[in-house]
Design an enzyme around this catalytic site. Structure first.
Site, PDB file in Angstrom:
ATOM      1  N   HIS A  21      -4.176   6.018  -5.509  1.00 28.11           N
ATOM      2  CA  HIS A  21      -6.171   6.649  -4.728  1.00 28.11           C
ATOM      3  C   HIS A  21      -6.007   7.812  -5.986  1.00 28.11           C
ATOM      4  CE1 HIS A  21      -4.080   4.570  -2.189  1.00 28.11           C
ATOM      5  NE2 HIS A  21      -4.877   4.314  -1.365  1.00 28.11           N
ATOM      6  N   HIS A  53     -11.088   5.373   7.451  1.00 19.88           N
ATOM      7  CA  HIS A  53      -9.462   5.756   7.576  1.00 19.88           C
ATOM      8  C   HIS A  53      -9.093   6.398   8.383  1.00 19.88           C
ATOM      9  CE1 HIS A  53      -7.495   3.023   4.671  1.00 19.88           C
ATOM     10  NE2 HIS A  53      -8.453   3.778   3.595  1.00 19.88           N
ATOM     11  N   HIS A  67     -14.639   5.999   1.672  1.00 16.38           N
ATOM     12  CA  HIS A  67     -13.818   5.257   2.813  1.00 16.38           C
ATOM     13  C   HIS A  67     -13.124   5.661   3.768  1.00 16.38           C
ATOM     14  CE1 HIS A  67      -9.739   5.012   1.480  1.00 16.38           C
ATOM     15  NE2 HIS A  67      -9.802   4.201   1.754  1.00 16.38           N
ATOM     16  N   HIS A  94       1.049  -1.569  -0.331  1.00  8.79           N
ATOM     17  CA  HIS A  94      -0.058   0.447   0.167  1.00  8.79           C
ATOM     18  C   HIS A  94       1.002   1.056  -0.026  1.00  8.79           C
ATOM     19  CE1 HIS A  94      -3.342   2.661   1.025  1.00  8.79           C
ATOM     20  NE2 HIS A  94      -3.921   1.913   0.910  1.00  8.79           N
ATOM     21  N   PHE A 130      -1.631   6.618   4.600  1.00 13.68           N
ATOM     22  CA  PHE A 130      -1.320   5.207   3.859  1.00 13.68           C
ATOM     23  C   PHE A 130      -0.657   4.771   3.715  1.00 13.68           C
ATOM     24  CE2 PHE A 130      -4.905   8.214   0.582  1.00 13.68           C
ATOM     25  CZ  PHE A 130      -5.906   7.312   0.348  1.00 13.68           C
ATOM     26  N   HIS A 135     -11.893  -2.829   3.448  1.00 14.96           N
ATOM     27  CA  HIS A 135     -11.887  -2.704   1.976  1.00 14.96           C
ATOM     28  C   HIS A 135     -12.243  -3.354   1.161  1.00 14.96           C
ATOM     29  CE1 HIS A 135      -9.747   0.971   0.217  1.00 14.96           C
ATOM     30  NE2 HIS A 135      -8.794   0.715   1.772  1.00 14.96           N
ATOM     31  N   HIS A 157      -7.137  -1.632  -5.669  1.00 17.64           N
ATOM     32  CA  HIS A 157      -7.661  -2.532  -4.369  1.00 17.64           C
ATOM     33  C   HIS A 157      -8.559  -3.497  -4.400  1.00 17.64           C
ATOM     34  CE1 HIS A 157      -6.692   1.898  -3.456  1.00 17.64           C
ATOM     35  NE2 HIS A 157      -6.270   1.108  -1.858  1.00 17.64           N
TER      36      HIS A 157
HETATM   37 CU1  C2O Z   1      -5.248   2.323  -0.371  1.00 18.95          CU
HETATM   38 CU2  C2O Z   1      -8.362   2.682   1.875  1.00 18.95          CU
HETATM   39  O1  C2O Z   1      -7.065   2.498   0.736  1.00 18.95           O
END
Ligand code: C2O
Length: 568
Positions: A186, A321, A317, A165, A338, A351, A195
């Site tokens: 992203h 996070h 999303h 990631h 990230f 995810h 993802h």
């Molecule tokens: Cu690559 Cu939830 O981020």
């Protein structure tokens, strides 16, 4: 089992000088901000504004050359290349992250061939995970963590998996053929496909480590009230699924706050807000495929110059996070940044639901096409190690149907689908509301240090098909940022997002950028909002912007209401 064709070694064609691609960029004009149904920004103009890299002489009408995002060249990964930025006084400073997120290198690599399977693996919702499946999951995670110790170079180890990631979003790779231009998955249409593949291999590796090819990841069902707290399985400190670096105030039974409005404690209001946000990002804010998926991203594009992720990426999303990330850490590790997000096992469960949202959106009946018919999108590709440690190249086109990847999602109800806010019976009295307020041109550029209210003229009167465009939002990348936008709001209850007057939000996770701030545009569709507030025959609206998190790290260049082109 994956059968490999070692048919290529060099993934890139010869690097092309930047300038040779310029004529091909005429497709940019398709997304100009004057009345489009697309991304809402003219990136070519933005890039011009950012230093005039692109000449004005792009030849409109000429067929664009193929510009898919190429998979990274692992041999060029910079072990000290992962950085983030931090604000020191008035300046932005690039800070090297003390992490090498480069994967092990091998020149044995090939195109991935989807394996044959007889039965779909079934991803269960985490709050309904069967004890047998939970036991398998914990065992597999423990084995994955063990590899970190016994064989740190095994690409299937947990740290190696987490670093994937970081590698794809914190800058150790330049795009092949475009030195100095980050590879970043992203804030664009590569978000969902990248993802999906990432989780696909992660899941297969876990299955391999326990010798169970039917193993399936659970999904964190945060879009359903029953799943709106941290899943129990991840909140047990003795478990391999636990991570210490989380916001301790958000452990069970705290209710998820997708809106990141920490002032709200009433769980009923939180749930109602969450459902209202889900409805917007899945239904009413989406009027084209790229609204949901994110804007186009082609070879050579600077990912930091135009960032515009889809509604789901920017909304729920990012919300999860930031909600899970640990405020005790400078950079909100793990989930809140990230580079470190993959170090928390809950990342993959989160995810899985993000991926599930893609499958659900795909089936919601709509007046627009859900397909992105663009070869650069379909041919964009990534590199992963599979469960047998083979380095493989995968294409976006091969992941568009998740069933072809051999998995499906256990059904869970989606109550947000009916969460359109109640419509106002009587329109707001604009004369009253606008009293003493400045017009937008007096307010911008705007440093968002406090709540602001101002008047914005409309191109047409009343319920026209229009969108609100916030332009040149310059943000400090080291900060978590959030602000909300309301329209004709007489009540001023910024905590309640389940009202007709709530238009939308801007959220940014701290991330890395090469020594500069990010520039974003935010476009919010108004057609349904106008119906909800039952707008009168006015030729202006009152907009309220409420900074929630780090407003002082945001400057908004301008705001306007634009007319949208009638959709076919
Ligand atoms: Cu690559 Cu939830 O981020």
């Amino acid at each position: 089992m994956a059968s490999l064709q070692f048919s290529f070694t060099a993934l890139s064609s010869a690097p092309k000088p930047r300038s040779s691609r310029l004529p091909g960029r005429s497709h940019r004009s398709q997304i100009s901000c004057s009345g489009d149904g697309g991304g809402g920004i003219d990136r070519r103009n933005m890039l011009l504004g950012l230093g005039g890299l692109y000449g004005a002489g792009s030849s409109l009408g000429r067929k664009a050359e193929a510009l898919p995002i190429l998979p990274p060249d692992l041999s060029t990964c910079d072990p000290t290349g992962a950085t983030t930025t931090r604000r020191v006084g008035d300046k932005q400073e690039v800070v090297k992250l003390d992490v090498n997120c480069c994967p092990p290198f091998t020149d044995k690599q090939g195109d991935y061939k989807l394996p044959v399977f007889t039965k779909l693996r079934r991803r269960q919702s985490a709050h309904r995970l069967s004890p047998a499946n939970l036991a398998k999951y914990k065992k597999a995670m423990a084995k994955m963590r063990e590899l970190d110790v016994t064989d740190p170079d095994d690409p299937r180890g947990f740290t190696q998996q987490a670093n994937i990631h970081c590698a794809y979003c914190n800058g150790p790779y330049d795009q092949v053929g475009h030195p100095g231009v980050d590879l970043q998955v992203h804030n664009s249409w590569t978000f969902f496909p990248f993802h999906r593949w990432y989780l696909y291999f992660y899941e297969r590796i876990l299955g391999e480590l326990i010798g169970d090819p039917t193993f399936a990841l659970p999904y964190w069902n945060w879009d359903n009230p029953r799943g709106m707290s941290m899943p129990m399985a991840f909140d047990d400190p003795s478990s391999s699924l636990y991570d210490e670096d989380r916001n301790q105030a958000h452990r069970r039974p705290a209710v998820v706050d997708l809106a990141l409005n920490s002032g709200i404690t009433d769980p009923v209001q939180l749930i109602s807000n969450n459902l209202a946000l889900m409805y917007k990002e899945m239904v009413s804010d989406v009027e084209t495929a790229v609204d949901f998926l994110g804007t186009e991203y082609r070879a050579g594009d600077d990912p930091h110059a135009f960032a515009l992720g889809g509604t789901s990426e920017r909304g729920s999303h990012t919300g999860i996070h930031a909600w899970v990330g640990d405020p005790r850490n400078d950079l909100k590790e793990d989930m809140g940044n990230f580079y470190s997000a993959g170090r928390d096992p809950i990342f993959y469960c989160h995810h899985a639901n993000v991926d599930r949202m893609w499958t659900i959106w795909d089936k919601i009946p709509a007046s627009y096409s859900k397909k992105v018919d663009d070869d650069d999108f379909k041919n964009s590709s990534f590199m992963f190690y599979d469960e047998k440690k083979n380095l493989v190249r995968v294409k976006i086109s091969d992941c568009l149907d998740h069933r072809k990847l051999g998995y499906e999602y256990e059904y869970s109800d989606t109550p947000w689908i009916n969460s359109r806010p109640p419509q106002r019976a009587v329109p707001a009295n604009l004369k009253e509301l606008a009293k003493g307020l400045p017009t937008a041109d007096k307010v911008f550029p705007l440093k968002l240090v406090k709540t602001v209210k101002f008047l914005v003229p409309k191109p047409a009167k009343g319920k026209a098909d229009e969108a609100l465009l916030l332009e040149n939002i310059v943000t400090d990348n080291s900060k978590l940022i959030k602000f909300d936008v309301f329209i004709n709001d007489e009540d001023d209850k910024p905590d309640e997002l389940d009202r007709a007057e709530y238009v939308g939000s801007f959220t940014q996770l701290p991330h890395r950028v090469k020594g500069k701030e990010s520039v974003n545009n935010l476009r919010l569709n108004l057609r349904e909002v106008y119906e909800n507030i039952n707008i009168a025959d006015d030729d202006a609206v009152v907009i309220t912007i409420v900074p929630l998190i780090s407003g002082d790290a945001v400057t908004i260049g301008g705001i306007k209401i634009i007319r949208r082109r009638p959709r076919k």
